[in-house]
Design an enzyme around this catalytic site. Sequence first.
Site, PDB file in Angstrom:
ATOM      1  N   LEU A 158      -7.823 -46.696 -58.973  1.00 31.35           N
ATOM      2  CA  LEU A 158      -6.851 -45.216 -59.084  1.00 31.35           C
ATOM      3  C   LEU A 158      -7.974 -43.952 -58.304  1.00 31.35           C
ATOM      4  O   LEU A 158      -9.075 -43.944 -58.728  1.00 31.35           O
ATOM      5  CB  LEU A 158      -6.827 -45.114 -60.213  1.00 31.35           C
ATOM      6  N   ASP A 159      -7.302 -43.135 -57.766  1.00 33.73           N
ATOM      7  CA  ASP A 159      -8.050 -41.814 -57.288  1.00 33.73           C
ATOM      8  C   ASP A 159      -8.556 -41.168 -58.767  1.00 33.73           C
ATOM      9  O   ASP A 159      -8.083 -41.374 -59.855  1.00 33.73           O
ATOM     10  CB  ASP A 159      -7.078 -41.038 -56.696  1.00 33.73           C
ATOM     11  N   PRO A 160      -9.687 -40.467 -58.469  1.00 32.89           N
ATOM     12  CA  PRO A 160     -10.195 -39.742 -59.813  1.00 32.89           C
ATOM     13  C   PRO A 160      -9.098 -38.904 -60.726  1.00 32.89           C
ATOM     14  O   PRO A 160      -9.307 -38.926 -61.819  1.00 32.89           O
ATOM     15  CB  PRO A 160     -11.381 -38.836 -59.208  1.00 32.89           C
TER      16      PRO A 160
ATOM     17  N   ALA B 294      -5.921 -39.386 -60.855  1.00 26.24           N
ATOM     18  CA  ALA B 294      -4.941 -40.012 -61.192  1.00 26.24           C
ATOM     19  C   ALA B 294      -5.173 -40.806 -62.623  1.00 26.24           C
ATOM     20  O   ALA B 294      -6.303 -40.753 -62.976  1.00 26.24           O
ATOM     21  CB  ALA B 294      -4.568 -41.234 -60.356  1.00 26.24           C
TER      22      ALA B 294
ATOM     23  N   ARG C  26      -0.349 -40.915 -51.941  1.00 28.92           N
ATOM     24  CA  ARG C  26      -0.526 -39.692 -51.252  1.00 28.92           C
ATOM     25  C   ARG C  26       0.052 -39.653 -49.715  1.00 28.92           C
ATOM     26  O   ARG C  26       0.602 -38.764 -49.322  1.00 28.92           O
ATOM     27  CB  ARG C  26      -1.944 -39.241 -51.238  1.00 28.92           C
TER      28      ARG C  26
END
Length: 301
Positions: free
Chosen positions: A46-48, A50, A181
């Site tokens: 997961l993106d930071p 998120a 994204r």
Amino acid sequence: MARRNKGRDISGWVLVDKPAGLTSTAVVNKVRWCFDAKKAGHAGTLDPDATGMLPVALGEATKTIAYMSDDLKAYTFRVRLGVSTKTDDAEGEVLETSDTRPTDTEIEAALPAFVGDIQQVPPQFSAVKVDGERAYDIARGGGEMELAARDLYVESLSVIGRPDADHVDLEFVCGSGGYVRSIARDLGQVLGCFGHVLWLRRTWVGAFDIEDAVGLDRVEALARTDALYALLQPVGLALHALPELRVTDAGAARLRNGNPGGVLPGNVEYGDLAWASLNGTPVAVGRYRSGELHPERVFNL
């Protein structure tokens, strides 16, 4: 010199509701320390920024991560319409703006093009490798690159809310390798208004649901205590997509030694990938052939 403690043999899944602001690797390291586990990994970055479901594998559960590659994942997220950014999220530099705002009907009409087997170009700020270097490292250095489109299976993309003209909330269910994204970016382009992700939350991964997850603060509060064991989910949950075959004690012993072992009859065809269990505990994953499982991966449980 005293020998460094390498941790304990603990196996299972910890379903973490990841907070914003931490990388997935940082969360895994914290969970590993709390359990004093020898080995840890996770099923899907997961993106930071998120939040949401991050399945953390401990011990023998790390061997099952590879069998989750075909699992679907679900996300809810908010798109900010009218603005594109360098990172395709709210953290990036604004690139373009538009006064155009699509109607609800126009948004609904655009979604089917993003469902099924599609081609998706990853964001410039992503972990994709370009000539051996991560795309985000090139982007941070001011470089720009043309990233190749990748195959992606999308189960569904649907509107779940429209707070106002500038925002739309969506649910996205996809296979491995999907970028939310990119969906926000491409949807904004199709609608002629630009767009980026404002916030993102993963709600489930395969058999793991956010309703069963615990906050990282809860894990840290119980660090190095026996109460942590109550948070462990069974190793076999990650194998839900494979047929399960039961084995006898004798069959389990052979499998654990890396040899083909006899399995009881089950709903499986010759050559199928399946997992063998003894009293519900995973023994091995392998190919079924003529009443035996030929192990590819053996569990020390």
